[in-house]
Design a protein around this motif. Sequence first.
Motif, mmCIF file in Angstrom:
data_model
loop_
_atom_site.group_PDB
_atom_site.id
_atom_site.type_symbol
_atom_site.label_atom_id
_atom_site.label_comp_id
_atom_site.label_asym_id
_atom_site.label_seq_id
_atom_site.Cartn_x
_atom_site.Cartn_y
_atom_site.Cartn_z
ATOM 1 N N GLU A 161 -4.859 4.166 -1.219
ATOM 2 C CA GLU A 161 -4.116 4.141 -2.498
ATOM 3 C C GLU A 161 -4.891 4.565 -3.762
ATOM 4 O OE1 GLU A 161 -2.253 0.350 -3.765
ATOM 5 O OE2 GLU A 161 -4.004 0.039 -4.834
ATOM 6 N N LEU A 162 -4.051 5.417 -4.428
ATOM 7 C CA LEU A 162 -4.692 5.968 -5.661
ATOM 8 C C LEU A 162 -4.322 5.238 -6.795
ATOM 9 C CD1 LEU A 162 -3.617 9.687 -4.692
ATOM 10 C CD2 LEU A 162 -5.858 8.585 -4.570
ATOM 11 N N GLY A 163 -3.333 4.703 -7.046
ATOM 12 C CA GLY A 163 -2.833 3.908 -8.227
ATOM 13 C C GLY A 163 -1.621 2.908 -7.772
ATOM 14 N N LYS A 164 -1.482 2.060 -8.811
ATOM 15 C CA LYS A 164 -0.160 1.134 -8.544
ATOM 16 C C LYS A 164 0.502 1.059 -10.071
ATOM 17 C CE LYS A 164 -1.415 -2.593 -5.283
ATOM 18 N NZ LYS A 164 -1.716 -3.839 -5.019
ATOM 19 N N SER A 165 1.718 0.812 -9.869
ATOM 20 C CA SER A 165 2.504 0.808 -11.247
ATOM 21 C C SER A 165 3.522 -0.195 -11.195
ATOM 22 C CB SER A 165 3.183 2.371 -11.273
ATOM 23 O OG SER A 165 4.320 2.443 -10.761
ATOM 24 N N GLY A 166 4.306 -0.485 -12.414
ATOM 25 C CA GLY A 166 5.472 -1.297 -12.259
ATOM 26 C C GLY A 166 6.513 -0.309 -12.122
ATOM 27 N N ILE A 167 7.652 -0.905 -12.447
ATOM 28 C CA ILE A 167 9.015 -0.147 -12.584
ATOM 29 C C ILE A 167 9.630 0.168 -13.885
ATOM 30 C CG2 ILE A 167 11.333 0.200 -11.639
ATOM 31 C CD1 ILE A 167 10.343 -1.710 -9.449
ATOM 32 N N VAL A 168 10.074 1.265 -14.287
ATOM 33 C CA VAL A 168 10.612 1.839 -15.737
ATOM 34 C C VAL A 168 12.064 2.113 -15.549
ATOM 35 C CG1 VAL A 168 8.380 2.130 -16.755
ATOM 36 C CG2 VAL A 168 9.674 3.947 -15.584
ATOM 37 N N CYS A 169 12.743 2.007 -16.555
ATOM 38 C CA CYS A 169 13.910 2.208 -16.687
ATOM 39 C C CYS A 169 14.112 3.314 -17.675
ATOM 40 C CB CYS A 169 14.958 1.189 -17.200
ATOM 41 S SG CYS A 169 16.801 1.685 -17.777
ATOM 42 N N ILE A 279 -14.202 18.160 3.527
ATOM 43 C CA ILE A 279 -13.481 18.447 2.426
ATOM 44 C C ILE A 279 -12.317 17.252 2.084
ATOM 45 C CG2 ILE A 279 -11.477 19.996 1.782
ATOM 46 C CD1 ILE A 279 -13.049 22.137 3.432
ATOM 47 N N LEU A 280 -11.909 16.578 3.073
ATOM 48 C CA LEU A 280 -10.974 15.433 2.831
ATOM 49 C C LEU A 280 -11.496 14.405 2.051
ATOM 50 C CD1 LEU A 280 -8.183 14.148 3.235
ATOM 51 C CD2 LEU A 280 -9.311 13.255 5.560
ATOM 52 N N LYS A 281 -12.792 13.944 2.450
ATOM 53 C CA LYS A 281 -13.494 12.878 1.697
ATOM 54 C C LYS A 281 -13.705 13.506 0.270
ATOM 55 C CE LYS A 281 -15.970 10.827 5.638
ATOM 56 N NZ LYS A 281 -17.451 10.874 6.086
ATOM 57 N N SER A 282 -13.940 14.542 -0.194
ATOM 58 C CA SER A 282 -14.133 15.129 -1.274
ATOM 59 C C SER A 282 -12.706 15.346 -2.029
ATOM 60 C CB SER A 282 -14.654 16.509 -1.576
ATOM 61 O OG SER A 282 -15.979 16.487 -1.156
ATOM 62 N N PHE A 283 -11.794 15.592 -1.575
ATOM 63 C CA PHE A 283 -10.543 15.538 -1.903
ATOM 64 C C PHE A 283 -10.045 14.168 -2.423
ATOM 65 C CE2 PHE A 283 -5.732 15.380 -1.323
ATOM 66 C CZ PHE A 283 -5.159 16.379 -2.453
ATOM 67 N N ILE A 284 -10.255 13.095 -1.664
ATOM 68 C CA ILE A 284 -9.834 11.842 -2.055
ATOM 69 C C ILE A 284 -10.908 11.229 -3.224
ATOM 70 C CG2 ILE A 284 -10.005 9.314 -1.253
ATOM 71 C CD1 ILE A 284 -9.453 10.468 1.808
ATOM 72 N N LYS A 285 -11.745 11.489 -3.137
ATOM 73 C CA LYS A 285 -12.895 11.083 -4.138
ATOM 74 C C LYS A 285 -12.358 11.764 -5.672
ATOM 75 C CE LYS A 285 -17.812 11.125 -5.569
ATOM 76 N NZ LYS A 285 -18.942 11.415 -5.196
ATOM 77 N N ILE A 286 -12.262 12.983 -5.617
ATOM 78 C CA ILE A 286 -11.479 13.655 -6.906
ATOM 79 C C ILE A 286 -10.221 13.088 -7.313
ATOM 80 C CG2 ILE A 286 -10.924 15.998 -7.914
ATOM 81 C CD1 ILE A 286 -12.807 17.303 -5.846
ATOM 82 N N LEU A 287 -9.331 12.868 -6.260
ATOM 83 C CA LEU A 287 -8.000 12.398 -6.747
ATOM 84 C C LEU A 287 -8.201 10.761 -7.248
ATOM 85 C CD1 LEU A 287 -5.355 13.228 -4.100
ATOM 86 C CD2 LEU A 287 -4.953 13.222 -6.551
ATOM 87 N N GLN A 288 -9.037 10.214 -6.653
ATOM 88 C CA GLN A 288 -9.270 8.582 -7.199
ATOM 89 C C GLN A 288 -9.909 8.619 -8.668
ATOM 90 O OE1 GLN A 288 -11.805 7.438 -3.896
ATOM 91 N NE2 GLN A 288 -9.897 6.073 -2.986
ATOM 92 N N ALA A 289 -10.836 9.834 -8.809
ATOM 93 C CA ALA A 289 -11.247 9.763 -10.105
ATOM 94 C C ALA A 289 -10.115 10.302 -11.284
ATOM 95 C CB ALA A 289 -12.139 10.880 -10.178
ATOM 96 N N CYS A 290 -9.270 10.963 -10.821
ATOM 97 C CA CYS A 290 -8.181 11.389 -11.557
ATOM 98 C C CYS A 290 -7.289 10.282 -12.108
ATOM 99 C CB CYS A 290 -7.260 12.479 -11.113
ATOM 100 S SG CYS A 290 -8.157 14.126 -11.035
ATOM 101 N N PHE A 291 -7.033 9.307 -11.074
ATOM 102 C CA PHE A 291 -6.075 8.290 -11.296
ATOM 103 C C PHE A 291 -6.910 7.379 -12.008
ATOM 104 C CE2 PHE A 291 -3.098 10.122 -8.513
ATOM 105 C CZ PHE A 291 -1.876 9.466 -8.845
#
Length: 291
Positions: A161-169, A279-291
């Motif tokens: 999981e990178l992030g959670k959100s609600g729902i918008v209209c 590479i996969l581990k680094s990709f996940i780490k970078i994405l998590q930091a962005c979120f």
Amino acid sequence: MNTVQLECFLAVADNLSFARAAEQLHITQPAVTHQISSLENELNVKLFRRTTRTVALTNDGWTFCGYARTILKTTDQAKARLSGQYEDRIQSFSIGCHTPFELNILPPVLKSLCNEFPSIHPDLKMVPSQALRNLLQEESIDVMLGFYDEKETKGNNTYVELGKSGIVCAVTGEHPLAQKSSVTLKDLEKGTMVVCDPERIPSVIGQLQGQLLGSRTSSETFFGDNLECTLAFVRSGIRFCLLPDFPFMQQENLIYLPVETEHTISFGLYHKTANNHTILKSFIKILQACF
């Protein structure tokens, strides 16, 4: 199946014309037609819908595009490597996306990843959901971005999981709901709604769409094939749609009203179990930091 068939198929798919494909490949049009026919016979599916005036990909044709490009790319890489054209070792890393919205996340991530691994060659694929699932299952891609879906975690797939959100209209400024700070499901029982293909959205939003459809007539409902089409309908007039509340999915000139509901949506990535994939581990780490 051979590379000549695949090259003919992709040439026709790119040009949507057998004549232009033949010109591109420097062969005759009957030769292109023969290769496509033999490929369709081997796969036992129709890849194109043909009339006297038009050529269009079938659903099977769209699905096969991703496979065909992957096969030809892998073949070209193998030829180049064996012929000594690679001066340095190239590390391939393939990322699958369902929609252009997901591509909005990637530029800064890829920049960081390439800085960390100078020899990496990222490969981005944007194909329909089912085709992506198949590519991940066959390990033809390393990761697949998408919303959480319990059935996707079956087998050897791992969800991060990178992030959670609600729902918008989503509405335009001229919509009657635009003056509200938030909306309830009761507010959404009236007015013209744009419904997105349930295969292209989180299951929670699909369920809410189905619930709201019961309160309106067919004239009050528009159908979008994907999120981009859905938002185009919203921008064109007095209509609304439901979306996850993630910034990367939001477009300018629209208003996004929080929907008062307890539902949340999880966005992340899927990958096959790969404990030693640096590479996969680094990709996940970078994405998590962005979120």
